[in-house]
Motif scaffolding. Structure first.
Motif, mmCIF file in Angstrom:
data_model
loop_
_atom_site.group_PDB
_atom_site.id
_atom_site.type_symbol
_atom_site.label_atom_id
_atom_site.label_comp_id
_atom_site.label_asym_id
_atom_site.label_seq_id
_atom_site.Cartn_x
_atom_site.Cartn_y
_atom_site.Cartn_z
ATOM 1 N N UNK A 243 1.070 -1.401 0.189
ATOM 2 C CA UNK A 243 -0.135 0.386 0.109
ATOM 3 C C UNK A 243 0.916 1.052 0.018
ATOM 4 N N UNK A 244 2.143 1.091 0.976
ATOM 5 C CA UNK A 244 2.988 2.008 1.292
ATOM 6 C C UNK A 244 3.936 2.585 -0.494
ATOM 7 N N UNK A 245 3.839 1.735 -1.444
ATOM 8 C CA UNK A 245 4.335 1.727 -2.629
ATOM 9 C C UNK A 245 3.876 2.125 -3.743
ATOM 10 N N UNK A 246 2.239 1.422 -3.421
ATOM 11 C CA UNK A 246 1.117 2.295 -4.370
ATOM 12 C C UNK A 246 1.004 3.777 -4.353
ATOM 13 N N UNK A 247 0.975 3.554 -2.653
ATOM 14 C CA UNK A 247 0.622 5.080 -2.717
ATOM 15 C C UNK A 247 1.805 6.249 -2.880
ATOM 16 N N UNK A 248 3.278 6.066 -2.544
ATOM 17 C CA UNK A 248 4.624 6.721 -3.769
ATOM 18 C C UNK A 248 4.023 6.181 -4.943
ATOM 19 N N UNK A 249 3.613 5.635 -5.740
ATOM 20 C CA UNK A 249 4.259 5.318 -7.729
ATOM 21 C C UNK A 249 2.855 5.732 -8.054
ATOM 22 N N UNK A 250 1.314 5.919 -7.430
ATOM 23 C CA UNK A 250 0.985 6.116 -8.568
ATOM 24 C C UNK A 250 0.136 6.657 -8.291
ATOM 25 N N UNK A 251 -0.305 6.993 -6.182
ATOM 26 C CA UNK A 251 -1.721 7.796 -6.421
ATOM 27 C C UNK A 251 -0.959 9.341 -6.776
ATOM 28 N N UNK A 252 -1.782 9.386 -7.633
ATOM 29 C CA UNK A 252 -1.057 11.430 -7.496
ATOM 30 C C UNK A 252 -1.959 12.678 -7.002
ATOM 31 N N UNK A 253 -3.167 12.099 -6.391
ATOM 32 C CA UNK A 253 -3.823 13.237 -5.680
ATOM 33 C C UNK A 253 -3.156 12.786 -3.510
ATOM 34 N N UNK A 296 -3.806 0.386 -11.410
ATOM 35 C CA UNK A 296 -4.322 1.763 -11.207
ATOM 36 C C UNK A 296 -6.525 1.698 -11.854
ATOM 37 N N UNK A 297 -6.585 0.651 -11.924
ATOM 38 C CA UNK A 297 -7.865 1.248 -12.966
ATOM 39 C C UNK A 297 -9.041 0.669 -11.122
ATOM 40 N N UNK A 298 -8.228 -0.192 -10.837
ATOM 41 C CA UNK A 298 -9.391 -0.818 -9.454
ATOM 42 C C UNK A 298 -9.401 0.884 -8.260
ATOM 43 N N UNK A 299 -8.236 1.635 -8.262
ATOM 44 C CA UNK A 299 -8.129 2.704 -7.958
ATOM 45 C C UNK A 299 -9.017 3.841 -8.117
ATOM 46 N N UNK A 300 -9.065 3.460 -9.239
ATOM 47 C CA UNK A 300 -9.872 4.645 -10.341
ATOM 48 C C UNK A 300 -10.549 5.095 -9.279
ATOM 49 N N UNK A 301 -11.575 3.667 -10.132
ATOM 50 C CA UNK A 301 -12.646 3.433 -9.359
ATOM 51 C C UNK A 301 -12.883 4.034 -8.102
ATOM 52 N N UNK A 302 -12.216 3.504 -7.470
ATOM 53 C CA UNK A 302 -12.534 3.919 -6.008
ATOM 54 C C UNK A 302 -12.375 5.385 -5.668
ATOM 55 N N UNK A 303 -11.663 6.639 -6.836
ATOM 56 C CA UNK A 303 -12.288 7.848 -6.777
ATOM 57 C C UNK A 303 -11.211 8.348 -6.134
ATOM 58 N N UNK A 305 -6.766 10.110 -8.257
ATOM 59 C CA UNK A 305 -5.987 9.957 -9.213
ATOM 60 C C UNK A 305 -5.061 9.695 -9.501
ATOM 61 N N UNK A 306 -5.006 9.087 -9.842
ATOM 62 C CA UNK A 306 -3.689 7.634 -10.447
ATOM 63 C C UNK A 306 -3.085 8.535 -11.528
ATOM 64 N N UNK A 307 -1.446 7.795 -11.756
ATOM 65 C CA UNK A 307 -1.071 7.783 -13.383
ATOM 66 C C UNK A 307 -0.746 7.109 -13.573
ATOM 67 N N UNK A 308 -1.076 7.260 -14.983
ATOM 68 C CA UNK A 308 -0.838 5.973 -15.961
ATOM 69 C C UNK A 308 0.661 5.130 -16.016
ATOM 70 N N UNK A 309 1.219 4.516 -17.062
ATOM 71 C CA UNK A 309 3.150 4.463 -16.607
ATOM 72 C C UNK A 309 3.814 4.345 -15.975
ATOM 73 N N UNK A 310 3.017 4.038 -14.781
ATOM 74 C CA UNK A 310 4.246 3.984 -13.025
ATOM 75 C C UNK A 310 4.456 3.037 -12.773
ATOM 76 N N UNK A 311 4.672 1.670 -14.042
ATOM 77 C CA UNK A 311 4.944 0.752 -13.574
ATOM 78 C C UNK A 311 6.395 0.521 -13.482
ATOM 79 N N UNK A 312 7.478 1.091 -13.868
ATOM 80 C CA UNK A 312 8.909 1.012 -13.377
ATOM 81 C C UNK A 312 9.302 1.263 -12.172
ATOM 82 N N UNK A 313 8.576 2.473 -11.957
ATOM 83 C CA UNK A 313 8.675 3.135 -10.155
ATOM 84 C C UNK A 313 8.155 2.445 -9.300
ATOM 85 N N UNK A 314 6.772 1.941 -9.638
ATOM 86 C CA UNK A 314 6.105 0.980 -8.362
ATOM 87 C C UNK A 314 7.076 -0.074 -8.013
ATOM 88 N N UNK A 315 7.585 -0.651 -9.878
ATOM 89 C CA UNK A 315 8.590 -2.754 -9.112
ATOM 90 C C UNK A 315 9.748 -1.392 -8.251
#
Length: 350
Positions: A243-253, A296-303, A305-315
């Motif tokens: 969850x922390x990794x996703x928050x850092x790399x994927x969530x934009x808001x 990213x789609x599941x988190x966007x559905x939850x409300x 704002x997500x970054x696209x193309x962030x797979x390398x940073x998340x990994x």
């Protein structure tokens, strides 16, 4: 005379090493280097036997290590400490056998004399003179202290387990079982607890620091499992790190400061525990771009704002702990954290 001297020196060495190990294990925070480490030796040899037995019974390569192993480890630790102390003091009594009235004739009599003194049974048939009097008193003190210190050790174990598992059990309603970091973030947003993410990561950062202190000082704690098969302290740690990794790399808001602090603390805990159990990192399969897009789609559905193309940073962020976490998961036979998780938790939140 030579054998008496050897028995005296050997008994003193065994007794001193055992008493030091008792206090180094229970009283001193962390591990102090000593001539013996009974806890580590028991973990090493008992773990292999226990894991082999479970493999045969469960017919699985990595069966789940239940809390019975932790309880057996504590029981054997007490038995070995008492046995070593009894052996050391009995050797000293044998070397001083002429100081007892009547003189001790066999080694078994010296063991009974010391055992009676350690357990304060008062069944001795021998009187003591000279140094033998001091030995009988020391035997009584050693027996009393070992039992008392072990009981206080059990209280420490129970206190640490309550502090550890309280937060873990709360995770099931937010992240499912086995827990998923993506589901944890989605449910938190859908339950209007979005502003609680910084506090959530703060709580788990403190939990990871507590885990590093308690489980590093007393590794036997790691073998006490949760009652739920899919929800364990190690699985929970992996899910919150995800969850922390996703928050850092994927969530934009969402501000990532608290997530970074939790990530750093969790990674340090995973690495230290992996080193404490002398485990080598495992080869793990990294997330595919499809896995990242699905999260990213599941988190966007939850409300969110997500970054696209962030797979390398998340990994990159997950790579800091995944290999060591996989080694610990294999060692303890628990489930790995889920990536996307099921829909049961999210459905219940609506």
């Amino acid at each position: 005379m030579i054998w008496d001297a050897l028995a005296l020196v050997g008994g003193l060495a065994i007794t001193a090493a055992t008493v030091f190990d008792v206090f180094a294990t229970v009283v001193v925070p962390g591990r102090v280097s000593g001539p013996i480490n009974v806890s580590r030796l028991l973990r090493t040899y008992m773990f292999g036997f226990w894991r082999g037995t479970l493999r045969v019974c469960a017919r699985r390569p990595n069966p789940r290590m239940g809390s019975v192993f932790g309880a057996m480890l504590l029981l054997m630790l007490l038995i070995v400490w008492v046995a070593l102390t009894l052996l050391g003091l009995s050797l000293i009594a044998w070397a001083l056998r002429d100081s007892f009235t009547p003189p001790i004739g066999r080694f078994g009599e010296s063991a009974f004399e010391i055992g009676s003194a350690m357990m304060t049974l008062g069944l001795s048939g021998h009187g003591a003179t000279g140094w033998a009097r001091a030995l009988v008193v020391v035997a009584g003190l050693c027996g009393l202290q070992i039992v008392t210190v072990t009981l206080s050790f059990i209280v420490q174990i129970q206190t640490a387990l309550r502090a550890r598992d309280a937060l873990v059990l709360k995770l099931e309603s937010r992240a499912g079982s086995p827990p998923s970091g993506v589901v944890l973030l989605a449910v938190t947003r859908e339950m209007d607890a979005h502003d609680g993410l910084p506090k959530l990561f703060d709580d788990w950062e403190g939990w990871a620091a507590m885990l590093l202190y308690t489980h590093g000082a007393h590794p036997v704690l790691s073998y006490f499992r949760s009652d739920k098969d899919g929800l364990d302290w190690l699985t929970a740690l992996g899910a919150v790190l995800d969850a922390a990794s996703v928050t850092i790399a994927v969530l934009d808001d969402v501000p990532g400061g608290n997530a970074r602090l939790m990530h750093d603390g969790g990674v340090r805990t995973v690495h230290r525990l992996c080193h404490a159990f002398r485990l080598d990192p495992r080869q793990v399969t990294e997330l595919s771009d499809e896995d990242v897009d699905a999260a990213a789609a599941q988190l966007e559905e939850a409300g969110y704002a997500v970054r696209r193309g962030c797979g390398a940073e998340l990994r990159h962020w997950r790579r800091a702990y995944r290999a060591e976490l996989a080694a610990l998961v294999e060692h303890f036979g628990v489930k790995e954290p889920a990536w996307l998780g099921g829909q049961d938790v999210r459905a219940a939140s609506h």
